[in-house]
Write a protein that holds these residues in place. Sequence first.
Motif, PDB file in Angstrom:
ATOM      1  N   GLU A  19       0.851  -1.191   0.000  1.00  0.00           N
ATOM      2  CA  GLU A  19       0.000   0.000   0.000  1.00  0.00           C
ATOM      3  C   GLU A  19       0.889   1.244   0.000  1.00  0.00           C
ATOM      4  OE1 GLU A  19      -3.497   1.363  -0.604  1.00  0.00           O
ATOM      5  OE2 GLU A  19      -3.601  -0.603   0.345  1.00  0.00           O
ATOM      6  N   GLY A  20       0.485   2.268  -0.747  1.00  0.00           N
ATOM      7  CA  GLY A  20       1.225   3.532  -0.755  1.00  0.00           C
ATOM      8  C   GLY A  20       2.578   3.433  -1.424  1.00  0.00           C
ATOM      9  N   GLU A  21       2.702   2.538  -2.399  1.00  0.00           N
ATOM     10  CA  GLU A  21       3.994   2.311  -3.064  1.00  0.00           C
ATOM     11  C   GLU A  21       4.357   3.487  -3.970  1.00  0.00           C
ATOM     12  OE1 GLU A  21       6.952   1.163  -2.990  1.00  0.00           O
ATOM     13  OE2 GLU A  21       6.403  -0.961  -3.059  1.00  0.00           O
ATOM     14  N   SER A  22       5.650   3.676  -4.186  1.00  0.00           N
ATOM     15  CA  SER A  22       6.163   4.642  -5.166  1.00  0.00           C
ATOM     16  C   SER A  22       7.027   3.898  -6.172  1.00  0.00           C
ATOM     17  CB  SER A  22       6.962   5.754  -4.470  1.00  0.00           C
ATOM     18  OG  SER A  22       8.053   5.195  -3.731  1.00  0.00           O
ATOM     19  N   TRP A  23       7.336   4.537  -7.301  1.00  0.00           N
ATOM     20  CA  TRP A  23       7.958   3.833  -8.425  1.00  0.00           C
ATOM     21  C   TRP A  23       9.168   4.580  -8.986  1.00  0.00           C
ATOM     22  CZ3 TRP A  23       5.892  -0.875  -8.885  1.00  0.00           C
ATOM     23  CH2 TRP A  23       4.626  -1.065  -8.291  1.00  0.00           C
ATOM     24  N   ASN A  24       9.887   5.272  -8.142  1.00  0.00           N
ATOM     25  CA  ASN A  24      11.024   6.072  -8.609  1.00  0.00           C
ATOM     26  C   ASN A  24      12.119   5.217  -9.238  1.00  0.00           C
ATOM     27  OD1 ASN A  24      10.076   8.694  -7.642  1.00  0.00           O
ATOM     28  ND2 ASN A  24      10.331   7.828  -5.600  1.00  0.00           N
ATOM     29  N   ALA A  25      12.421   4.085  -8.618  1.00  0.00           N
ATOM     30  CA  ALA A  25      13.488   3.231  -9.134  1.00  0.00           C
ATOM     31  C   ALA A  25      13.135   2.701 -10.525  1.00  0.00           C
ATOM     32  CB  ALA A  25      13.757   2.073  -8.180  1.00  0.00           C
ATOM     33  N   MET A  26      11.874   2.270 -10.723  1.00  0.00           N
ATOM     34  CA  MET A  26      11.460   1.762 -12.029  1.00  0.00           C
ATOM     35  C   MET A  26      11.492   2.857 -13.087  1.00  0.00           C
ATOM     36  SD  MET A  26      10.760  -1.549 -12.116  1.00  0.00           S
ATOM     37  CE  MET A  26      12.264  -1.741 -11.132  1.00  0.00           C
ATOM     38  N   GLN A  27      11.095   4.068 -12.707  1.00  0.00           N
ATOM     39  CA  GLN A  27      11.127   5.175 -13.657  1.00  0.00           C
ATOM     40  C   GLN A  27      12.557   5.502 -14.073  1.00  0.00           C
ATOM     41  OE1 GLN A  27       8.978   8.202 -11.540  1.00  0.00           O
ATOM     42  NE2 GLN A  27       7.010   7.123 -11.717  1.00  0.00           N
ATOM     43  N   ALA A  28      13.470   5.474 -13.102  1.00  0.00           N
ATOM     44  CA  ALA A  28      14.871   5.739 -13.406  1.00  0.00           C
ATOM     45  C   ALA A  28      15.457   4.617 -14.262  1.00  0.00           C
ATOM     46  CB  ALA A  28      15.670   5.905 -12.112  1.00  0.00           C
ATOM     47  N   LEU A  29      15.072   3.368 -13.956  1.00  0.00           N
ATOM     48  CA  LEU A  29      15.558   2.230 -14.733  1.00  0.00           C
ATOM     49  C   LEU A  29      15.044   2.295 -16.168  1.00  0.00           C
ATOM     50  CD1 LEU A  29      17.136  -0.462 -14.689  1.00  0.00           C
ATOM     51  CD2 LEU A  29      15.026  -1.590 -13.965  1.00  0.00           C
ATOM     52  N   GLU A  30      13.792   2.675 -16.317  1.00  0.00           N
ATOM     53  CA  GLU A  30      13.220   2.799 -17.656  1.00  0.00           C
ATOM     54  C   GLU A  30      13.945   3.861 -18.475  1.00  0.00           C
ATOM     55  OE1 GLU A  30       8.766   2.893 -19.618  1.00  0.00           O
ATOM     56  OE2 GLU A  30       9.086   3.864 -17.679  1.00  0.00           O
ATOM     57  N   ALA A  31      14.304   4.968 -17.829  1.00  0.00           N
ATOM     58  CA  ALA A  31      15.030   6.036 -18.513  1.00  0.00           C
ATOM     59  C   ALA A  31      16.403   5.571 -18.988  1.00  0.00           C
ATOM     60  CB  ALA A  31      15.170   7.246 -17.581  1.00  0.00           C
ATOM     61  N   LEU A  32      16.955   4.567 -18.268  1.00  0.00           N
ATOM     62  CA  LEU A  32      18.254   4.011 -18.656  1.00  0.00           C
ATOM     63  C   LEU A  32      18.127   2.897 -19.699  1.00  0.00           C
ATOM     64  CD1 LEU A  32      19.877   3.790 -15.103  1.00  0.00           C
ATOM     65  CD2 LEU A  32      20.499   5.386 -16.932  1.00  0.00           C
ATOM     66  N   GLY A  33      16.883   2.534 -20.032  1.00  0.00           N
ATOM     67  CA  GLY A  33      16.676   1.465 -21.006  1.00  0.00           C
ATOM     68  C   GLY A  33      16.692   0.084 -20.384  1.00  0.00           C
ATOM     69  N   GLY A  34      16.521  -0.003 -19.063  1.00  0.00           N
ATOM     70  CA  GLY A  34      16.529  -1.303 -18.391  1.00  0.00           C
ATOM     71  C   GLY A  34      15.192  -2.019 -18.503  1.00  0.00           C
ATOM     72  N   GLU A  35      15.155  -3.270 -18.036  1.00  0.00           N
ATOM     73  CA  GLU A  35      13.938  -4.080 -18.102  1.00  0.00           C
ATOM     74  C   GLU A  35      12.986  -3.685 -16.978  1.00  0.00           C
ATOM     75  OE1 GLU A  35      13.973  -8.260 -18.827  1.00  0.00           O
ATOM     76  OE2 GLU A  35      16.034  -8.222 -19.544  1.00  0.00           O
ATOM     77  N   THR A  36      11.797  -3.285 -17.350  1.00  0.00           N
ATOM     78  CA  THR A  36      10.803  -2.863 -16.354  1.00  0.00           C
ATOM     79  C   THR A  36       9.481  -3.608 -16.524  1.00  0.00           C
ATOM     80  OG1 THR A  36      10.090  -1.035 -17.790  1.00  0.00           O
ATOM     81  CG2 THR A  36      11.810  -0.555 -16.158  1.00  0.00           C
TER      82      THR A  36
END
Length: 317
Positions: free
Chosen positions: A71-88
Amino acid sequence: MGGEVLALSGGVGGAKLSLGLDRVLPAGALHVLANTADDFEHLGLTICPDIDTLLYTLSGRANREQGWGLEGESWNAMQALEALGGETWFRLGDRDLATHLWRSTRLAAGECLSQVTAGLAQRLGLRSHVLPMSETPVRTLVDTDEGELPFQHYFVRRRCEPAVRGFRFAGLDAAQPPPALRELLASPALEKIVICPSNPFVSVDPILQTGELWRALRDAPAPVVAVSPIVAGLALKGPAAKMMAELQIPATALGVAAHYAQAYPGLIDYFVIDSSDATLSTGIDQLGLRSIVADTIMTTTNDKERLARYCLALEGV
């Protein structure tokens, strides 16, 4: 009841009934054996989806709308990973990532999965015990019309779209249940074994087949109660009904009962079905399982507790 209870569970559906059992039993009386065949290694981390769903649900931290995640999760790491072209494609929230980092670090330091899971449960303040079905890795591989896919690639990346032909559990031959489970099964305090309403093919089957655990459960003096995950021809959560149709198994509570009766003869004493499936009772009884009709849809906490009490009230046969 004042004794011990063992529950077998996959993810969201099983976690609902596990929560009901946790709420109505004395603290420490519930032991939940979690499917780990859905586990996988991702981004260098060991991910245990069903264990984590149980930990988050039993600790009151699960995302109530989804049933999984926090509950109340955030997604900063996934957004940063996506910007780097990583697997999300497999989304890991920031707080959820902390769980996987903690687990992976402890496993790398030499702790076994049971120890790591117990440590997480303690830190999350659980009243009950969560055990992995195996200390060593077991991995579900799904045979599809597109070839063999690792379970999470089938389930999450491909959204269960490929047609299913069968399943294989890599590592199952070497897998054994944790010692704490063997001790529980040998204890005279064990009063009930509950197979939660989880997917019979990819959640319950790998648990029952680990070290031929189903035989030990069958021979235990405690009665075994299974709750159907199929209600009125539908899976309330997950792809079980779709899988059954593609495997040419009737997508009904009777189809689930027939699978258990044929694969694990003599294991189940009671098979609990929803009131909407009451007409299937005779067919289930003819399989040698005693059918029990109840309201099995668990929307509220009261629903979960009511079904838990109903399962616990069934006497030995």
